[in-house]
Design a protein around this motif. Structure first.
Motif, PDB file in Angstrom:
ATOM      1  N   ALA A 198      -4.399  20.001  28.547  1.00  0.00           N
ATOM      2  CA  ALA A 198      -5.666  21.037  28.864  1.00  0.00           C
ATOM      3  C   ALA A 198      -6.566  21.285  27.578  1.00  0.00           C
ATOM      4  O   ALA A 198      -6.261  20.707  26.501  1.00  0.00           O
ATOM      5  CB  ALA A 198      -4.850  22.536  29.100  1.00  0.00           C
ATOM      6  N   THR A 199      -7.653  21.750  27.947  1.00  0.00           N
ATOM      7  CA  THR A 199      -8.697  21.865  26.833  1.00  0.00           C
ATOM      8  C   THR A 199      -8.472  23.239  26.033  1.00  0.00           C
ATOM      9  O   THR A 199      -7.516  23.604  26.370  1.00  0.00           O
ATOM     10  CB  THR A 199     -10.093  21.851  27.436  1.00  0.00           C
ATOM     11  OG1 THR A 199     -10.107  22.998  28.369  1.00  0.00           O
ATOM     12  CG2 THR A 199     -10.515  20.715  28.174  1.00  0.00           C
TER      13      THR A 199
ATOM     14  N   GLY B  37     -13.517  19.118  31.541  1.00  0.00           N
ATOM     15  CA  GLY B  37     -12.420  19.804  31.351  1.00  0.00           C
ATOM     16  C   GLY B  37     -11.026  18.728  31.172  1.00  0.00           C
ATOM     17  O   GLY B  37      -9.967  19.337  30.994  1.00  0.00           O
ATOM     18  N   GLN B  38     -11.266  17.484  31.078  1.00  0.00           N
ATOM     19  CA  GLN B  38     -10.134  16.697  30.904  1.00  0.00           C
ATOM     20  C   GLN B  38     -10.472  15.695  29.854  1.00  0.00           C
ATOM     21  O   GLN B  38     -11.535  15.885  29.211  1.00  0.00           O
ATOM     22  CB  GLN B  38      -9.839  15.755  32.276  1.00  0.00           C
ATOM     23  CG  GLN B  38      -9.852  16.531  33.357  1.00  0.00           C
ATOM     24  CD  GLN B  38      -8.777  17.337  33.511  1.00  0.00           C
ATOM     25  OE1 GLN B  38      -7.829  16.885  33.013  1.00  0.00           O
ATOM     26  NE2 GLN B  38      -8.647  18.394  34.533  1.00  0.00           N
ATOM     27  N   GLY B  39      -9.235  15.201  29.123  1.00  0.00           N
ATOM     28  CA  GLY B  39      -9.508  14.153  28.237  1.00  0.00           C
ATOM     29  C   GLY B  39      -9.175  14.830  26.732  1.00  0.00           C
ATOM     30  O   GLY B  39      -9.717  14.473  25.714  1.00  0.00           O
ATOM     31  N   SER B  40      -8.137  15.914  26.678  1.00  0.00           N
ATOM     32  CA  SER B  40      -8.065  16.522  25.412  1.00  0.00           C
ATOM     33  C   SER B  40      -7.459  15.326  24.409  1.00  0.00           C
ATOM     34  O   SER B  40      -6.405  14.693  25.030  1.00  0.00           O
ATOM     35  CB  SER B  40      -6.892  17.742  25.543  1.00  0.00           C
ATOM     36  OG  SER B  40      -6.571  18.011  24.328  1.00  0.00           O
ATOM     37  N   LEU B  41      -7.664  15.281  23.289  1.00  0.00           N
ATOM     38  CA  LEU B  41      -7.038  14.397  22.216  1.00  0.00           C
ATOM     39  C   LEU B  41      -5.862  14.731  21.422  1.00  0.00           C
ATOM     40  O   LEU B  41      -5.609  14.415  20.398  1.00  0.00           O
ATOM     41  CB  LEU B  41      -8.208  13.682  21.568  1.00  0.00           C
ATOM     42  CG  LEU B  41      -9.355  12.991  22.310  1.00  0.00           C
ATOM     43  CD1 LEU B  41     -10.436  12.681  21.134  1.00  0.00           C
ATOM     44  CD2 LEU B  41      -8.798  11.928  23.081  1.00  0.00           C
TER      45      LEU B  41
ATOM     46  N   ALA C 229      -2.714  15.485  21.770  1.00  0.00           N
ATOM     47  CA  ALA C 229      -1.500  14.881  21.903  1.00  0.00           C
ATOM     48  C   ALA C 229      -1.503  13.586  21.173  1.00  0.00           C
ATOM     49  O   ALA C 229      -0.752  13.011  20.446  1.00  0.00           O
ATOM     50  CB  ALA C 229      -0.948  14.538  23.084  1.00  0.00           C
ATOM     51  N   LEU C 230      -2.653  12.986  21.311  1.00  0.00           N
ATOM     52  CA  LEU C 230      -3.117  11.726  20.486  1.00  0.00           C
ATOM     53  C   LEU C 230      -3.028  11.903  19.045  1.00  0.00           C
ATOM     54  O   LEU C 230      -2.584  11.013  18.327  1.00  0.00           O
ATOM     55  CB  LEU C 230      -4.434  11.033  21.175  1.00  0.00           C
ATOM     56  CG  LEU C 230      -4.767   9.624  20.316  1.00  0.00           C
ATOM     57  CD1 LEU C 230      -3.729   8.584  20.773  1.00  0.00           C
ATOM     58  CD2 LEU C 230      -6.103   9.438  20.992  1.00  0.00           C
ATOM     59  N   ARG C 231      -3.803  13.103  18.690  1.00  0.00           N
ATOM     60  CA  ARG C 231      -3.678  13.263  17.160  1.00  0.00           C
ATOM     61  C   ARG C 231      -2.380  13.481  16.561  1.00  0.00           C
ATOM     62  O   ARG C 231      -2.111  12.921  15.591  1.00  0.00           O
ATOM     63  CB  ARG C 231      -4.581  14.573  16.942  1.00  0.00           C
ATOM     64  CG  ARG C 231      -5.083  14.795  15.425  1.00  0.00           C
ATOM     65  CD  ARG C 231      -5.548  16.178  15.255  1.00  0.00           C
ATOM     66  NE  ARG C 231      -6.900  16.100  15.844  1.00  0.00           N
ATOM     67  CZ  ARG C 231      -7.935  16.098  14.940  1.00  0.00           C
ATOM     68  NH1 ARG C 231      -7.642  16.178  13.617  1.00  0.00           N
ATOM     69  NH2 ARG C 231      -9.192  16.128  15.294  1.00  0.00           N
ATOM     70  N   HIS C 232      -1.639  14.124  17.454  1.00  0.00           N
ATOM     71  CA  HIS C 232      -0.281  14.346  16.724  1.00  0.00           C
ATOM     72  C   HIS C 232       0.621  13.103  16.796  1.00  0.00           C
ATOM     73  O   HIS C 232       1.368  12.911  15.731  1.00  0.00           O
ATOM     74  CB  HIS C 232       0.375  15.332  17.755  1.00  0.00           C
ATOM     75  CG  HIS C 232       0.131  16.637  17.853  1.00  0.00           C
ATOM     76  ND1 HIS C 232      -0.657  17.242  16.675  1.00  0.00           N
ATOM     77  CD2 HIS C 232      -0.185  17.598  18.894  1.00  0.00           C
ATOM     78  CE1 HIS C 232      -0.875  18.544  16.643  1.00  0.00           C
ATOM     79  NE2 HIS C 232      -0.645  18.867  18.035  1.00  0.00           N
ATOM     80  N   ARG C 233       0.285  12.056  17.635  1.00  0.00           N
ATOM     81  CA  ARG C 233       1.204  10.990  17.473  1.00  0.00           C
ATOM     82  C   ARG C 233       0.516   9.912  16.671  1.00  0.00           C
ATOM     83  O   ARG C 233       1.442   9.473  15.845  1.00  0.00           O
ATOM     84  CB  ARG C 233       1.207  10.020  19.056  1.00  0.00           C
ATOM     85  CG  ARG C 233       1.621  10.752  20.286  1.00  0.00           C
ATOM     86  CD  ARG C 233       1.762   9.771  21.329  1.00  0.00           C
ATOM     87  NE  ARG C 233       0.585   9.225  21.871  1.00  0.00           N
ATOM     88  CZ  ARG C 233      -0.204   9.750  22.643  1.00  0.00           C
ATOM     89  NH1 ARG C 233       0.321  11.242  23.235  1.00  0.00           N
ATOM     90  NH2 ARG C 233      -1.351   9.596  23.174  1.00  0.00           N
TER      91      ARG C 233
ATOM     92  N   HIS D 119      -6.345   4.811  24.608  1.00  0.00           N
ATOM     93  CA  HIS D 119      -6.025   5.937  25.439  1.00  0.00           C
ATOM     94  C   HIS D 119      -6.726   6.383  26.848  1.00  0.00           C
ATOM     95  O   HIS D 119      -6.129   6.476  27.821  1.00  0.00           O
ATOM     96  CB  HIS D 119      -6.022   7.299  24.406  1.00  0.00           C
ATOM     97  CG  HIS D 119      -5.723   8.669  25.230  1.00  0.00           C
ATOM     98  ND1 HIS D 119      -4.389   9.104  25.545  1.00  0.00           N
ATOM     99  CD2 HIS D 119      -6.547   9.515  25.758  1.00  0.00           C
ATOM    100  CE1 HIS D 119      -4.528  10.021  26.105  1.00  0.00           C
ATOM    101  NE2 HIS D 119      -5.637  10.510  26.292  1.00  0.00           N
ATOM    102  N   VAL D 120      -7.963   5.906  26.492  1.00  0.00           N
ATOM    103  CA  VAL D 120      -8.793   6.133  27.780  1.00  0.00           C
ATOM    104  C   VAL D 120      -8.402   5.029  28.583  1.00  0.00           C
ATOM    105  O   VAL D 120      -8.508   5.477  29.873  1.00  0.00           O
ATOM    106  CB  VAL D 120     -10.348   6.079  27.167  1.00  0.00           C
ATOM    107  CG1 VAL D 120     -11.377   6.137  28.278  1.00  0.00           C
ATOM    108  CG2 VAL D 120     -10.513   7.399  26.528  1.00  0.00           C
ATOM    109  N   VAL D 121      -8.448   3.733  28.177  1.00  0.00           N
ATOM    110  CA  VAL D 121      -8.087   2.718  29.220  1.00  0.00           C
ATOM    111  C   VAL D 121      -6.973   2.829  29.823  1.00  0.00           C
ATOM    112  O   VAL D 121      -6.672   2.495  31.103  1.00  0.00           O
ATOM    113  CB  VAL D 121      -8.510   1.398  28.248  1.00  0.00           C
ATOM    114  CG1 VAL D 121      -7.845   0.317  29.098  1.00  0.00           C
ATOM    115  CG2 VAL D 121      -9.764   1.150  27.987  1.00  0.00           C
ATOM    116  N   ASP D 122      -5.960   3.261  29.113  1.00  0.00           N
ATOM    117  CA  ASP D 122      -4.600   3.511  29.698  1.00  0.00           C
ATOM    118  C   ASP D 122      -4.728   4.694  30.977  1.00  0.00           C
ATOM    119  O   ASP D 122      -4.011   4.657  31.915  1.00  0.00           O
ATOM    120  CB  ASP D 122      -3.381   4.109  28.672  1.00  0.00           C
ATOM    121  CG  ASP D 122      -3.107   2.973  28.123  1.00  0.00           C
ATOM    122  OD1 ASP D 122      -3.009   1.701  28.293  1.00  0.00           O
ATOM    123  OD2 ASP D 122      -2.348   3.167  26.897  1.00  0.00           O
ATOM    124  N   GLY D 123      -5.550   5.446  30.568  1.00  0.00           N
ATOM    125  CA  GLY D 123      -5.653   6.732  31.685  1.00  0.00           C
ATOM    126  C   GLY D 123      -6.540   6.127  32.980  1.00  0.00           C
ATOM    127  O   GLY D 123      -6.218   6.157  33.917  1.00  0.00           O
TER     128      GLY D 123
END
Length: 371
Positions: free
Chosen positions: A27-28, A159-163, A165-169, A191-195
């Motif tokens: 979520a944003t 409203g989509q595409g929060s980063l 979780a990616l930042r934490h990883r 991350h975007v291409v995996d989506g």
């Protein structure tokens, strides 16, 4: 090389179906957050520098220029006033700043002096119980990235595409973050291409469902031609998907093939992996478009054939009904001298002949497949 082998595991923790997990995006930020800055952090030697209070972009820039490292600033739908101060701090080009604030840009890669400006379109699959002519299948957003020597800025729209979780990883892999802003750029691209891959799998299921229903023999309870609206809606959603995927292929190829000062050589080669996956998704999307064209043409052909069959049946029954209509019309005339008019058996004979002729016509039409 151990850092490189861990690269995929960091940016691809799990590639699961959107139908099972409800999407790959978080979520944003909370609407109660007054500032457009979602997060602002300094990374030195691959580790986030802890601070007692949240940093402002101005404070982060001052600390980075004094002690080294790089700053990663994340923003969500900033206004021109909110972004102008950050833009001036990092010397961002006015054209790139304008694109970042206004959004609705094509995926692209542009080089401005000592920074790279990259635009990604995020795609999110919208879950639905049943696909109809008004169903929204995909929802798009945007992630814009400014990559410099000592900074990385992300601007998100939609409203989509929060980063988050990616930042934490990434923070869990200091060896990777030590490579600098280019490692973050690669992680976001991957991350975007995996989506895209997950959304393509979900859209494939929808297309398979429509294709099965269109070609199902003896389908009942659905008006002829009713699938055309659903197919056309899918085509519109696939077109939106295509607008996100196709323009991004060239930027990913440039990042993987052309040496750039701001891209670490150890990271650059892994943009090729992203480009390969993106090319595969593009082939899928182009295939979706062609397949939907074929399904739509087949559906319209089926509707046309069904209408022709209906017209043949109507015509056949009209031919049968024409016989008693003609006989009744003739004997309904008020002539004094007509054959068999006053004969005792005239009525049953005429009715019998009429029935025999009608049965003969019905049998002939049935044998020829008109009834």
């Amino acid at each position: 090389m151990s850092m490189i082998r861990d690269l995929r595991a960091v940016v691809r923790p799990s590639r699961v179906s959107l139908r099972k997990e409800g999407g790959t995006y978080d979520a944003t930020r909370s609407p109660a957050t007054a500032s457009a800055v979602v997060d602002c952090a300094i990374y030195r030697d691959g580790r986030r520098i802890p601070t007692e209070n949240p940093l402002t972009p101005h404070e982060a820039v001052r600390l980075v220029r004094r002690d080294g490292g790089f700053v990663w600033i994340g923003l969500h739908e900033p206004t021109e006033a909110e972004f102008s101060g950050i833009a001036s701090e990092f010397g961002l080009h006015p054209l790139a700043v304008e694109d970042a604030v206004q959004a609705h840009q094509r995926p692209k890669l542009e080089r401005y002096d000592d920074s790279l400006f990259t635009v990604f379109k995020t795609i999110h699959y919208v879950e639905h119980d049943q696909l109809d002519a008004n169903s929204e299948v995909v929802e798009s957003g945007e992630v814009m990235c400014f990559t410099g020597r000592d900074f990385f800025i992300t601007v998100r729209h939609g409203g989509q595409g929060s980063l988050r979780a990616l930042r934490h990883r990434l923070q869990d892999d200091p060896e990777l973050l030590a490579k600098g802003p280019s490692a973050v750029l690669h992680a976001i691209a991957d991350h975007v291409v995996d989506g895209y891959i997950a959304v393509a799998d979900a859209v494939q299921d929808d297309i398979d469902e429509v294709e099965t229903e269109v070609f199902s023999p003896g389908r009942k309870g659905s008006p002829r031609g009713s699938d055309a609206g659903r197919i056309y809606q899918l085509k519109r959603e696939v077109l939106e998907f295509k607008r996100a995927v196709s323009p991004l292929l060239r930027p990913m190829q440039l990042l993987s093939e052309r040496p750039m000062r701001l891209i670490d050589p150890d990271i650059q080669k892994y943009f090729r992996d992203v480009a390969d996956h993106l090319a595969r998704v593009q082939e899928q999307v182009l295939g979706f478009d062609e397949l939907l064209n074929s399904i739509l043409q087949a559906n319209l052909a089926q509707a046309s054939v069904a209408q022709n069959e209906d017209m043949r049946k109507i015509t056949s029954w009209a031919a049968i009904i024409a016989v008693p209509t003609m006989v009744c019309g003739v004997y309904g005339m008020n002539f004094d001298h007509m054959p068999e008019l006053h004969w005792r058996y005239g009525y049953p004979v005429i009715m019998g002949i009429t029935v025999v002729i009608c049965l003969g016509i019905h049998r002939t039409l049935k044998r020829n497949g008109w009834l």
